[in-house]
Structures are given as structure tokens and as C-alpha cells.
Design a protein around this motif. Structure first.
Motif, short mmCIF file in Angstrom:
data_model
loop_
_atom_site.label_atom_id
_atom_site.label_comp_id
_atom_site.label_asym_id
_atom_site.label_seq_id
_atom_site.Cartn_x
_atom_site.Cartn_y
_atom_site.Cartn_z
N UNK A 41 -8.09 -1.33 2.70
CA UNK A 41 -7.27 -2.33 1.86
C UNK A 41 -6.39 -1.34 1.09
N UNK A 42 -5.12 -1.69 1.44
CA UNK A 42 -3.82 -1.31 0.73
C UNK A 42 -3.25 -1.94 -0.23
N UNK A 43 -3.24 -1.77 -1.57
CA UNK A 43 -2.44 -2.62 -2.32
C UNK A 43 -0.85 -2.61 -2.11
N UNK A 44 -0.27 -3.48 -2.81
CA UNK A 44 1.10 -3.49 -2.84
C UNK A 44 1.72 -2.12 -3.65
N UNK A 45 2.72 -1.84 -2.70
CA UNK A 45 3.43 -0.57 -3.08
C UNK A 45 4.93 -0.62 -2.91
N UNK A 46 5.59 -0.40 -4.00
CA UNK A 46 7.05 -0.46 -4.04
C UNK A 46 7.15 -2.19 -3.84
N UNK A 47 8.32 -2.22 -2.71
CA UNK A 47 8.52 -3.34 -2.09
C UNK A 47 7.96 -4.10 -1.17
N UNK A 48 6.71 -3.04 -0.51
CA UNK A 48 5.72 -3.65 0.32
C UNK A 48 4.73 -4.32 -0.31
N UNK A 49 4.20 -5.45 0.61
CA UNK A 49 3.07 -6.31 0.15
C UNK A 49 1.86 -5.65 0.61
N UNK A 50 0.83 -6.00 -0.10
CA UNK A 50 -0.62 -5.39 0.24
C UNK A 50 -0.96 -5.80 1.51
N UNK A 51 -1.90 -5.20 2.26
CA UNK A 51 -2.40 -5.52 3.49
C UNK A 51 -3.84 -4.90 3.71
N UNK A 52 -4.46 -5.63 4.89
CA UNK A 52 -5.91 -5.03 4.97
C UNK A 52 -5.83 -4.70 6.36
N UNK A 53 -6.22 -3.16 6.71
CA UNK A 53 -6.13 -2.88 8.13
C UNK A 53 -7.66 -2.73 8.81
N UNK A 54 -7.78 -2.87 10.06
CA UNK A 54 -9.05 -2.53 10.73
C UNK A 54 -8.72 -2.21 11.95
N UNK A 55 -9.74 -0.91 12.12
CA UNK A 55 -9.73 -0.40 13.68
C UNK A 55 -10.83 0.13 13.63
N UNK A 56 -11.02 0.31 15.12
CA UNK A 56 -12.40 0.84 15.63
C UNK A 56 -12.29 2.41 15.84
N UNK A 57 -12.73 3.18 14.73
CA UNK A 57 -12.58 4.61 14.89
C UNK A 57 -13.80 5.25 14.46
#
Length: 191
Positions: A41-57
Motif C-alpha cells: 500500500x503506497x500513499x500519495x507521493x508528490x504528484x502521484x496518487x496512492x495505489x495498492x499493488x498485489x503480486x504473487x512473490x
């Protein structure tokens, strides 16, 4: 007889389904890709909105550098962006979830079968006045006794404790009979 067969059949079907689910070999020797994941879970950073990333690792690769693709920031801001992201390794058992859902659906199905039996077959089998007839006979006997008790001369007052207890007991019996009568009459009207 039909109810016993339905219950036995439902319980045997449930047992067979459970055994098949538990004893069936897994599709893969390792965990399936649905059972494990890394969630960042990545919060907003500068001009980039927050996003949730999922990956099978794997658990050792559960970090921002392996999960966040494509990287939304240029190369020199990657480390700062990744420090803000919170990554968690999650593991679940889809087999257990499937078994619980099968058990739940089996119970609901058995209850629906039982309800259908009660609605369709039970009124045809059950005799309509099987429960109320003995109570009506008891009511008539009680009415006759209470009339006989009322007709006896009560010139002598009920002074003894035994007579008072018997009187209270008779009043209580009459109340119970009245309650039974109203309950069964209402039951007969409702059914």
C-alpha cells in the motif's frame, strides 16, 4: 419414515462431500498463486496518487522493489517512494474456505429440504386433532368437578391450611386449563 430417510441421506451426502474435499490431493505440490501474495500500500507521493499493488512473490521478495511495477517515480526517487510503501505478505488457505462454504451450503440445503417436507408432506400425514382431543376431555372433566365443588354448601369457611392449599391448587388448575384452551384454540385457528 420419510423424515428419517431425508436426514440420513442429507448427513451421508454431507459426509461424502467432506471426505472428498479433505482427502482429495492438492492440484499442485506447492501453494497455488491464489493462496499467497504480497500486498503493498503506497500513499500519495508528490504528484502521484496512492495505489495498492498485489503480486504473487515469495516472502523474501515481498518488498516495494519487487512488487511495485511499473515504478511510478523516476530512478532517483525510488528509494524515498519505497520507504513510504507498506508491504505485507499474506497467506490464506483456499481449501479451508471451500470446505467451510460446502458445509454451510449443505446445512442450508438440509434445512430447506426439511422445510419443504414440513410444508408439503407433514400436513398430509399428521392427524388434525391428535393433540387437542385429550385436552378437551380433560376440560370437560374439570368443568364438571368445578361445578360439583361450587354446588357443595360452603357454609363452613376454609379455615384449615389444607383446605386453603386445595383451593389455591384448584384455582391454579383452572388457570392452566384456560391457558391451554386459549393456546390450542389459537393454534388451531392459525394452522
Amino acid at each position: 419414515m420419510f423424515a428419517r430417510c431425508t436426514r440420513k441421506c442429507a448427513s451421508s451426502v454431507l459426509l461424502i462431500v467432506l471426505l472428498c474435499c479433505i482427502l482429495s490431493p492438492p492440484a499442485q505440490a506447492s501453494k497455488s498463486s491464489e493462496d499467497i501474495r504480497c500486498k503493498c500500500i503506497c500513499p500519495p507521493y508528490r504528484n502521484i496518487s496512492g495505489h495498492i499493488y498485489n503480486k504473487n512473490v515469495s516472502q523474501k521478495d515481498c518488498n516495494c522493489l519487487h512488487v511495485v511495477e511499473p515504478m511510478p517515480v523516476p530512478g532517483n526517487d525510488v528509494e524515498a517512494y519505497c520507504l513510504l510503501c507498506e508491504c505485507k505478505y499474506e497467506e490464506r488457505s483456499t481449501t479451508t474456505i471451500k470446505v467451510i462454504i460446502i458445509i454451510y451450503l449443505s446445512v442450508v440445503g438440509a434445512l430447506l429440504l426439511y422445510m419443504a417436507f414440513l410444508v408439503l408432506v407433514d400436513p398430509l400425514i399428521r392427524k388434525p386433532d391428535a393433540y387437542t382431543q385429550p385436552l378437551r376431555n380433560e376440560e370437560e372433566n374439570e368443568d364438571a368437578r368445578s361445578l360439583a365443588a361450587a354446588l357443595t354448601p360452603s357454609g363452613a369457611r376454609a379455615n384449615t391450611v389444607l383446605e386453603r392449599v386445595e383451593g389455591a391448587q384448584q384455582r391454579w388448575k383452572r388457570q392452566v386449563q384456560e391457558q391451554r384452551k386459549t393456546v390450542f384454540d389459537r393454534h388451531k385457528m392459525l394452522s
